[in-house]
Design a protein around this motif. Structure first.
Motif, short mmCIF file in Angstrom:
data_model
loop_
_atom_site.label_atom_id
_atom_site.label_comp_id
_atom_site.label_asym_id
_atom_site.label_seq_id
_atom_site.Cartn_x
_atom_site.Cartn_y
_atom_site.Cartn_z
N LEU A 34 -4.12 -83.65 -9.05
CA LEU A 34 -2.68 -83.70 -9.30
C LEU A 34 -2.52 -83.46 -10.79
CD1 LEU A 34 0.14 -84.20 -8.12
CD2 LEU A 34 -0.19 -86.64 -8.57
N MET A 35 -1.91 -82.33 -11.13
CA MET A 35 -1.81 -81.93 -12.53
C MET A 35 -0.36 -81.74 -12.94
SD MET A 35 -5.10 -79.40 -13.12
CE MET A 35 -4.81 -78.35 -11.70
N GLY A 36 -0.16 -81.67 -14.24
CA GLY A 36 1.17 -81.49 -14.80
C GLY A 36 1.21 -82.06 -16.21
N ARG A 37 2.25 -81.72 -16.93
CA ARG A 37 2.41 -82.27 -18.29
C ARG A 37 2.68 -83.77 -18.22
NH1 ARG A 37 5.16 -77.16 -18.93
NH2 ARG A 37 4.27 -75.92 -20.63
N ASN A 38 2.59 -84.42 -19.38
CA ASN A 38 2.89 -85.85 -19.45
C ASN A 38 4.34 -86.11 -19.05
OD1 ASN A 38 0.33 -86.45 -20.38
ND2 ASN A 38 0.91 -86.41 -22.54
N GLY A 39 4.55 -87.23 -18.36
CA GLY A 39 5.91 -87.64 -18.01
C GLY A 39 6.51 -86.93 -16.82
N MET A 40 5.69 -86.24 -16.03
CA MET A 40 6.20 -85.47 -14.90
C MET A 40 6.11 -86.21 -13.57
SD MET A 40 7.51 -82.79 -16.06
CE MET A 40 7.77 -82.77 -17.82
N GLY A 41 5.53 -87.43 -13.57
CA GLY A 41 5.53 -88.23 -12.35
C GLY A 41 4.17 -88.46 -11.72
N ALA A 188 -13.97 -88.97 -0.95
CA ALA A 188 -12.63 -88.42 -1.11
C ALA A 188 -12.04 -88.92 -2.42
CB ALA A 188 -11.73 -88.82 0.06
N ILE A 189 -11.48 -88.01 -3.21
CA ILE A 189 -10.98 -88.37 -4.53
C ILE A 189 -9.68 -87.63 -4.82
CG2 ILE A 189 -11.53 -88.60 -6.99
CD1 ILE A 189 -14.45 -88.11 -6.31
N LEU A 190 -8.72 -88.35 -5.39
CA LEU A 190 -7.55 -87.75 -6.01
C LEU A 190 -7.72 -87.92 -7.51
CD1 LEU A 190 -4.71 -86.47 -5.96
CD2 LEU A 190 -3.77 -88.79 -5.76
N VAL A 191 -7.77 -86.79 -8.23
CA VAL A 191 -8.01 -86.80 -9.67
C VAL A 191 -6.75 -86.35 -10.41
CG1 VAL A 191 -9.49 -86.00 -11.55
CG2 VAL A 191 -10.41 -86.15 -9.23
N ILE A 192 -6.30 -87.17 -11.35
CA ILE A 192 -5.21 -86.78 -12.24
C ILE A 192 -5.85 -86.28 -13.53
CG2 ILE A 192 -3.02 -87.50 -13.27
CD1 ILE A 192 -3.29 -88.01 -10.21
N ASP A 193 -5.60 -85.03 -13.88
CA ASP A 193 -6.25 -84.47 -15.06
C ASP A 193 -5.44 -83.28 -15.57
OD1 ASP A 193 -8.32 -83.48 -16.95
OD2 ASP A 193 -9.63 -84.88 -15.87
N LYS A 194 -5.85 -82.76 -16.74
CA LYS A 194 -5.10 -81.68 -17.38
C LYS A 194 -5.96 -80.46 -17.69
CE LYS A 194 -1.88 -84.73 -19.90
NZ LYS A 194 -2.54 -86.04 -19.73
N HIS A 195 -7.15 -80.37 -17.14
CA HIS A 195 -8.07 -79.30 -17.51
C HIS A 195 -8.34 -78.39 -16.30
CE1 HIS A 195 -8.76 -82.55 -20.42
NE2 HIS A 195 -9.06 -81.59 -21.26
N PRO A 196 -7.57 -77.31 -16.15
CA PRO A 196 -7.67 -76.48 -14.95
C PRO A 196 -9.06 -75.93 -14.67
CG PRO A 196 -5.71 -75.91 -16.21
CD PRO A 196 -6.51 -76.85 -17.05
N GLU A 197 -9.76 -75.44 -15.70
CA GLU A 197 -11.07 -74.82 -15.44
C GLU A 197 -12.07 -75.83 -14.90
OE1 GLU A 197 -12.59 -72.54 -18.65
OE2 GLU A 197 -10.88 -71.16 -18.70
N ALA A 198 -12.11 -77.02 -15.51
CA ALA A 198 -13.02 -78.06 -15.02
C ALA A 198 -12.62 -78.52 -13.63
CB ALA A 198 -13.04 -79.24 -15.99
N MET A 199 -11.32 -78.69 -13.41
CA MET A 199 -10.86 -79.17 -12.11
C MET A 199 -11.11 -78.13 -11.01
SD MET A 199 -9.87 -82.25 -12.51
CE MET A 199 -11.25 -82.32 -13.66
N ALA A 200 -11.07 -76.85 -11.37
CA ALA A 200 -11.34 -75.81 -10.39
C ALA A 200 -12.78 -75.88 -9.90
CB ALA A 200 -11.06 -74.44 -11.00
N GLN A 230 -0.03 -71.75 -14.84
CA GLN A 230 -0.70 -72.65 -15.77
C GLN A 230 0.09 -72.76 -17.06
OE1 GLN A 230 -4.94 -72.29 -16.45
NE2 GLN A 230 -5.19 -71.10 -14.59
N HIS A 231 0.55 -71.64 -17.56
CA HIS A 231 1.32 -71.65 -18.81
C HIS A 231 2.65 -72.38 -18.65
CE1 HIS A 231 2.81 -70.38 -22.71
NE2 HIS A 231 3.90 -69.92 -22.11
N ARG A 232 3.30 -72.14 -17.53
CA ARG A 232 4.64 -72.71 -17.31
C ARG A 232 4.60 -74.21 -17.08
NH1 ARG A 232 8.96 -70.67 -12.65
NH2 ARG A 232 10.63 -72.16 -13.16
N TYR A 233 3.66 -74.68 -16.28
CA TYR A 233 3.66 -76.09 -15.88
C TYR A 233 2.58 -76.95 -16.53
CZ TYR A 233 6.83 -74.49 -12.20
OH TYR A 233 7.88 -73.94 -11.50
N LEU A 234 1.51 -76.31 -17.04
CA LEU A 234 0.42 -77.08 -17.62
C LEU A 234 0.30 -76.88 -19.13
CD1 LEU A 234 -2.31 -76.42 -14.89
CD2 LEU A 234 -0.65 -78.29 -15.00
N GLY A 235 0.98 -75.85 -19.64
CA GLY A 235 0.95 -75.62 -21.09
C GLY A 235 -0.37 -75.09 -21.58
#
Length: 236
Positions: A34-41, A188-200, A230-235
């Motif tokens: 589950l990814m996204g910028r800070n404060g997005m829920g 089974a894992i739900l990971v909250i993170d901000k690094h698309p390449e590693a998460m992929a 990625q640019h629009r929602y993850l910066g």
């Protein structure tokens, strides 16, 4: 073991609504981000799953059981292990005492996690077994928080910003454990993170949040190919 599903989840802090109809699904044995910028829920979504900030509307189910009205300790007993943002280890207990304090077998597995297995996973914890948790580095505390969750023997784990603010070498070590140990074991894992390449590399599927809503979902291949998203929602 069971699937985790969120359907139409709405959550508020007092009069301020934060989640607006969130739909998620993580199947048994899957790793999902589950990814996204800070404060997005993202953290609010996790807190709703764990009953810490209960959903106002919608349904959250685990293994076919609706849990949105359950208390947090009952949700944990169903087999959901939680590594919260900010680690929140027991600072006045030693590393060993932290691990023993949470020991349980909520998922009823035949070969449950034990202290030695956790310390094999994170050798730094073995070296510091008698140290108080407050004396550990941030990365070591995060390893301890993950180990503590594993000691509950969950069928499902949630890691909220597990590598936030950590040195790259520690971050890579934790990602390695997720990819090569926990994922391969069928955790089974739900990971909250901000690094698309590693998460992929680590995850099977991905969700992206923006202003309390899921705005994108897809596979790792989809994630890496969609640079505009990625640019629009993850910066990035």
């Amino acid at each position: 073991m069971g699937d985790l599903r969120l359907s139409g989840v709405e959550t508020s802090y007092g009069p301020s609504q934060v989640l607006f109809g969130v739909d998620l699904e993580i199947k048994a044995g899957e790793v999902v981000t589950l990814m996204g910028r800070n404060g997005m829920g993202k953290t609010t979504t996790v807190r709703s799953i764990m009953g810490l900030t209960p959903a106002k509307k919608g349904e959250i189910s685990f293994g076919g059981v609706a849990i949105q009205d359950f208390r947090s300790h009952n949700i944990a007993q169903l087999g959901i292990g939680y590594v919260p943002e900010g680690r929140q280890v027991f600072s006045n207990l030693t590393v060993l005492e932290n691990l023993v304090a949470t020991a349980a077998n909520h998922a009823g597995v035949d070969d449950p996690w034990c202290v030695d297995m956790v310390m094999d996973l994170f050798p730094r914890l073995r070296e510091r077994a008698k140290q108080y948790a407050r004396t550990l580095s941030g990365g070591e505390q995060q390893m301890l928080a993950i180990g503590r969750a594993l000691m509950t023997n969950p069928s499902f784990m949630i890691l909220d910003e597990a590598t936030e603010g950590l040195a790259p070498i520690i971050r890579d070590e934790i990602w390695h454990v997720l990819e090569h140990n926990l994922k391969k074991s069928g955790q089974a894992i739900l990971v909250i993170d901000k690094h698309p390449e590693a998460m992929a590399r680590i995850a099977d599927r991905h969700y992206v949040m923006e202003k309390g809503r899921v705005v994108w979902s897809g596979t790792s291949e989809d994630l890496l190919e969609n640079e505009e998203m990625q640019h629009r929602y993850l910066g990035v």
